[in-house]
Design a protein around this motif. Structure first.
Motif, PDB file in Angstrom:
ATOM      1  N   THR A  97      -0.855 -18.119 -17.612  1.00  0.00           N
ATOM      2  CA  THR A  97      -1.653 -16.949 -17.263  1.00  0.00           C
ATOM      3  C   THR A  97      -1.690 -16.849 -15.749  1.00  0.00           C
ATOM      4  O   THR A  97      -2.049 -17.806 -15.066  1.00  0.00           O
ATOM      5  CB  THR A  97      -3.077 -17.060 -17.836  1.00  0.00           C
ATOM      6  N   PHE A  98      -1.294 -15.678 -15.230  1.00  0.00           N
ATOM      7  CA  PHE A  98      -1.276 -15.435 -13.793  1.00  0.00           C
ATOM      8  C   PHE A  98      -2.366 -14.429 -13.451  1.00  0.00           C
ATOM      9  O   PHE A  98      -2.338 -13.293 -13.927  1.00  0.00           O
ATOM     10  CB  PHE A  98       0.091 -14.900 -13.356  1.00  0.00           C
ATOM     11  N   ALA A  99      -3.310 -14.862 -12.646  1.00  0.00           N
ATOM     12  CA  ALA A  99      -4.412 -13.992 -12.223  1.00  0.00           C
ATOM     13  C   ALA A  99      -3.872 -12.899 -11.295  1.00  0.00           C
ATOM     14  O   ALA A  99      -2.829 -13.072 -10.670  1.00  0.00           O
ATOM     15  CB  ALA A  99      -5.477 -14.816 -11.505  1.00  0.00           C
ATOM     16  N   PRO A 100      -4.594 -11.769 -11.196  1.00  0.00           N
ATOM     17  CA  PRO A 100      -4.176 -10.730 -10.259  1.00  0.00           C
ATOM     18  C   PRO A 100      -4.028 -11.294  -8.849  1.00  0.00           C
ATOM     19  O   PRO A 100      -4.845 -12.084  -8.391  1.00  0.00           O
ATOM     20  CB  PRO A 100      -5.318  -9.708 -10.331  1.00  0.00           C
ATOM     21  N   GLY A 101      -2.948 -10.909  -8.192  1.00  0.00           N
ATOM     22  CA  GLY A 101      -2.673 -11.393  -6.841  1.00  0.00           C
ATOM     23  C   GLY A 101      -1.736 -12.587  -6.800  1.00  0.00           C
ATOM     24  O   GLY A 101      -1.185 -12.909  -5.754  1.00  0.00           O
ATOM     25  N   LYS A 102      -1.551 -13.278  -7.903  1.00  0.00           N
ATOM     26  CA  LYS A 102      -0.669 -14.440  -7.938  1.00  0.00           C
ATOM     27  C   LYS A 102       0.801 -14.022  -7.815  1.00  0.00           C
ATOM     28  O   LYS A 102       1.599 -14.702  -7.188  1.00  0.00           O
ATOM     29  CB  LYS A 102      -0.903 -15.220  -9.241  1.00  0.00           C
ATOM     30  N   ILE A 103       1.156 -12.872  -8.415  1.00  0.00           N
ATOM     31  CA  ILE A 103       2.506 -12.325  -8.307  1.00  0.00           C
ATOM     32  C   ILE A 103       2.414 -11.106  -7.402  1.00  0.00           C
ATOM     33  O   ILE A 103       1.564 -10.243  -7.594  1.00  0.00           O
ATOM     34  CB  ILE A 103       3.066 -11.946  -9.693  1.00  0.00           C
ATOM     35  N   ASP A 104       3.273 -11.034  -6.415  1.00  0.00           N
ATOM     36  CA  ASP A 104       3.213  -9.983  -5.397  1.00  0.00           C
ATOM     37  C   ASP A 104       3.935  -8.714  -5.861  1.00  0.00           C
ATOM     38  O   ASP A 104       5.145  -8.706  -6.007  1.00  0.00           O
ATOM     39  CB  ASP A 104       3.834 -10.500  -4.101  1.00  0.00           C
ATOM     40  N   PHE A 105       3.158  -7.645  -6.093  1.00  0.00           N
ATOM     41  CA  PHE A 105       3.716  -6.353  -6.470  1.00  0.00           C
ATOM     42  C   PHE A 105       3.531  -5.318  -5.362  1.00  0.00           C
ATOM     43  O   PHE A 105       3.729  -4.132  -5.597  1.00  0.00           O
ATOM     44  CB  PHE A 105       3.037  -5.824  -7.743  1.00  0.00           C
ATOM     45  N   THR A 106       3.160  -5.705  -4.153  1.00  0.00           N
ATOM     46  CA  THR A 106       2.821  -4.755  -3.096  1.00  0.00           C
ATOM     47  C   THR A 106       3.991  -3.862  -2.713  1.00  0.00           C
ATOM     48  O   THR A 106       3.794  -2.700  -2.396  1.00  0.00           O
ATOM     49  CB  THR A 106       2.293  -5.469  -1.836  1.00  0.00           C
ATOM     50  N   GLY A 107       5.190  -4.336  -2.730  1.00  0.00           N
ATOM     51  CA  GLY A 107       6.346  -3.516  -2.391  1.00  0.00           C
ATOM     52  C   GLY A 107       6.616  -2.425  -3.411  1.00  0.00           C
ATOM     53  O   GLY A 107       7.321  -1.465  -3.148  1.00  0.00           O
ATOM     54  N   GLU A 108       6.045  -2.554  -4.585  1.00  0.00           N
ATOM     55  CA  GLU A 108       6.240  -1.577  -5.658  1.00  0.00           C
ATOM     56  C   GLU A 108       5.079  -0.591  -5.745  1.00  0.00           C
ATOM     57  O   GLU A 108       5.030   0.222  -6.647  1.00  0.00           O
ATOM     58  CB  GLU A 108       6.384  -2.308  -7.004  1.00  0.00           C
ATOM     59  N   GLU A 109       4.116  -0.693  -4.824  1.00  0.00           N
ATOM     60  CA  GLU A 109       2.914   0.136  -4.829  1.00  0.00           C
ATOM     61  C   GLU A 109       2.170   0.018  -6.156  1.00  0.00           C
ATOM     62  O   GLU A 109       1.738   0.993  -6.751  1.00  0.00           O
ATOM     63  CB  GLU A 109       3.255   1.592  -4.523  1.00  0.00           C
ATOM     64  N   LEU A 110       2.045  -1.217  -6.621  1.00  0.00           N
ATOM     65  CA  LEU A 110       1.359  -1.538  -7.862  1.00  0.00           C
ATOM     66  C   LEU A 110       0.361  -2.656  -7.620  1.00  0.00           C
ATOM     67  O   LEU A 110       0.526  -3.446  -6.702  1.00  0.00           O
ATOM     68  CB  LEU A 110       2.356  -2.038  -8.918  1.00  0.00           C
ATOM     69  N   GLU A 111      -0.643  -2.699  -8.477  1.00  0.00           N
ATOM     70  CA  GLU A 111      -1.576  -3.812  -8.488  1.00  0.00           C
ATOM     71  C   GLU A 111      -1.666  -4.334  -9.909  1.00  0.00           C
ATOM     72  O   GLU A 111      -1.526  -3.577 -10.869  1.00  0.00           O
ATOM     73  CB  GLU A 111      -2.971  -3.354  -8.053  1.00  0.00           C
ATOM     74  N   GLN A 112      -1.916  -5.586 -10.021  1.00  0.00           N
ATOM     75  CA  GLN A 112      -2.115  -6.189 -11.322  1.00  0.00           C
ATOM     76  C   GLN A 112      -3.575  -5.984 -11.686  1.00  0.00           C
ATOM     77  O   GLN A 112      -4.469  -6.474 -11.011  1.00  0.00           O
ATOM     78  CB  GLN A 112      -1.746  -7.669 -11.242  1.00  0.00           C
ATOM     79  N   GLY A 113      -3.848  -5.232 -12.765  1.00  0.00           N
ATOM     80  CA  GLY A 113      -5.214  -4.900 -13.145  1.00  0.00           C
ATOM     81  C   GLY A 113      -5.861  -5.897 -14.078  1.00  0.00           C
ATOM     82  O   GLY A 113      -7.065  -5.840 -14.311  1.00  0.00           O
TER      83      GLY A 113
END
Length: 175
Positions: free
Chosen positions: A18-34
């Motif tokens: 289980t990966f908490a929000p922020g653990k995987i970087d999606f910033t270049g995709e203009e996405l956030e893990q909700g």
């Protein structure tokens, strides 16, 4: 989580992470893990090759991004399965043009001693999202004249139906 080829030579690697929000970087995709990204699966060496890695599993997550029509934040729930193959980048021919068959087009490559599970998940999440991200199919978008969100307020703007590219032809007189 690192999927090491050396460890895969000894045994399959099962994962339930289980990966908490922020653990995987999606910033270049203009996405956030909700929400938490939960993944289960197994990694093993493919039978066809000593260095080819097969990674199978499923994941579920809710991603947050901007609606392409009205620009408000929208939620995109995903629950996806995957079955991936990776070969060492050193096996890629260094010639300019190489013919590949359809099976090889679906193979990824890795460098070093293995793969990071987080990198695989980042790629799979981005690929699973719809091409046009909308908050709902009924989204009315933004008025091109006044800029108001048509989902929140109605506007009385008149949108010209003519195409400006033909404006010069309107002055043309036929005899």
């Amino acid at each position: 989580m690192f999927l090491s080829v050396k460890e895969l030579e000894l045994r399959k690697i099962r994962f339930d992470e289980t990966f908490a929000p922020g653990k995987i970087d999606f910033t270049g995709e203009e996405l956030e893990q909700g929400s938490d990204l939960h993944v289960t699966g197994v990694a093993e060496l493919a039978e066809e090759s000593e260095a080819q890695i097969r990674v199978q599993g499923t994941y579920s997550v809710e991603m947050v991004g901007q609606c392409d029509r009205c620009l408000v934040r929208a939620r995109f729930p995903l629950s996806v399965g995957f079955d991936l193959f990776y070969r060492p980048a050193s096996e890629v021919p260094r010639e300019e043009e190489v013919e590949i068959d359809s099976g090889e087009a679906e193979i990824g490559f890795y460098e070093g001693g293995g793969l990071e599970l987080e990198d695989i998940l980042r790629e799979q999440v981005v690929l699973a999202l719809p091409m046009q991200r909308v908050c709902s199919e009924a989204c009315k978008g933004i008025c091109p004249v006044c800029g108001k969100n048509r989902n929140e307020t109605a506007c009385d703007c008149h949108v010209p139906t003519s195409d400006d590219r033909w404006a010069a032809l309107r002055k043309l007189e036929l005899k």
